[in-house]
Design an enzyme around this catalytic site. Sequence first.
Site, short mmCIF file in Angstrom:
data_model
loop_
_atom_site.label_atom_id
_atom_site.label_comp_id
_atom_site.label_asym_id
_atom_site.label_seq_id
_atom_site.Cartn_x
_atom_site.Cartn_y
_atom_site.Cartn_z
N TRP A 1 0.81 -1.22 0.00
CA TRP A 1 0.00 0.00 0.00
C TRP A 1 0.85 1.26 0.00
CZ3 TRP A 1 -4.33 -0.68 -2.08
CH2 TRP A 1 -5.08 -1.84 -1.86
N ASP B 1 -1.23 6.45 6.52
CA ASP B 1 -2.36 5.63 6.06
C ASP B 1 -2.62 4.59 7.14
OD1 ASP B 1 -4.10 3.83 4.92
OD2 ASP B 1 -2.83 3.34 3.19
N LYS C 1 -12.13 -1.58 6.39
CA LYS C 1 -11.33 -2.60 7.04
C LYS C 1 -11.78 -2.74 8.50
CE LYS C 1 -9.08 -2.72 3.19
NZ LYS C 1 -7.91 -1.96 2.81
#
Length: 365
Positions: A102, A171, A195
């Site tokens: 990511w 993040d 999530k």
Amino acid sequence: MVKIHNFGAGPAKLPEEVYDIIKDELTNFDGTGISLLETSHRSQTYFKLNTEIQDVVRRLLNVPSNYKILFLAGGGQGQFAAVPLNLISRTGTADYVVTGTWSDKAAKEAKKYGKVNLVLPPTDRFTGIPDVSTWKLDPNASYVYICTNETVHGVEFDSIPDTKGVPLVADMSSNIMSKKIDVSKFGVIYGGAQKNIGTAGVTLVIVREDLLNQALPICPSILDWTVTAKNDSILNTPPMFAIYVMGRVLQWIERKGGLDKMAEMATKKSSLVYKAIEESNGFYYAPVAKNSRSKMNIPFRIGSPEGNDVLEKEFLKGAEARGLIQLKGHRMVGGIRASTYNAVTVEEVETLVNSMKDFHKQHSK
Ligand SMILES: *Cc1c(COP(=O)(O)O)cnc(C)c1O
């Protein structure tokens, strides 16, 4: 039908109590006689909800008053662009700490808008976080970017790095609200809801006020934090239902005992799985260094460090028969991945661990 236990990485399990509330409120929201799904985003009803959810975020994370709480569309990846669009103009360059898929994607997106300095030597084996003393930070960077929990590789920061005054951008899509954090150590925190705190459609952004008002002129208004803040996250039609679901999940967290309780449970759940791996004499293998092991996403291999396709397929099939689903590792890395987000219970993790032990026993003759 066998009871289902969802270990998916995202969109991930939501608490059962939250579903009950959503069902209850679905067609008659807040006594209006209509669903939130058909309510104007300019209504008093929505304004009240918008405020209520900002408030619960502020309480849970103890967000200082000089930070704005924003709800944006475009998912986590929308913020991969929004971060440089909003922040890189100060010096034209940014530091990226790439510790998995990511942050790697975020760095690549940022290159469209400025100069990206890779703080760590390039690799495609992400199994830990190199000590901060080895990082090649650029004192001239507009910001330092990290991903606090790499969802695919299961690599999680166990402390907040010192960036010597350069704003830290994080993040936190897959570990936000899993533990207390000191928000004042960050310039910007963001996380897609699907999530650990809700469903796809909304990204929670927490930004320090002094970092506003420097977006690049090409920044689209809907990704512009300053414009969003000025409009109290109601610039255009927001993803209202996703924001609502996130709010109900956050209120559930608060009722359950807040972030200390979530952290305690996360440690307990992840320890159960890591312990089962450690005690398997190499039958199960966790690739990540101990001090960087994620408490939210636990990737592991079966049979050898490189994995064994036949055994892993058989494991997944057996797990599914017991109702343990979405355990397949990300397509980029293979193997198995168990996600133990807030909504996953200790009992569910115990069921998984029993399944792991039984499978090992069957294959140890
Ligand atoms: C899932 C995920 C993303 C991407 O989220 P989208 O909403 O699908 O764009 C970004 N970062 C992390 C850490 C993630 O887990």
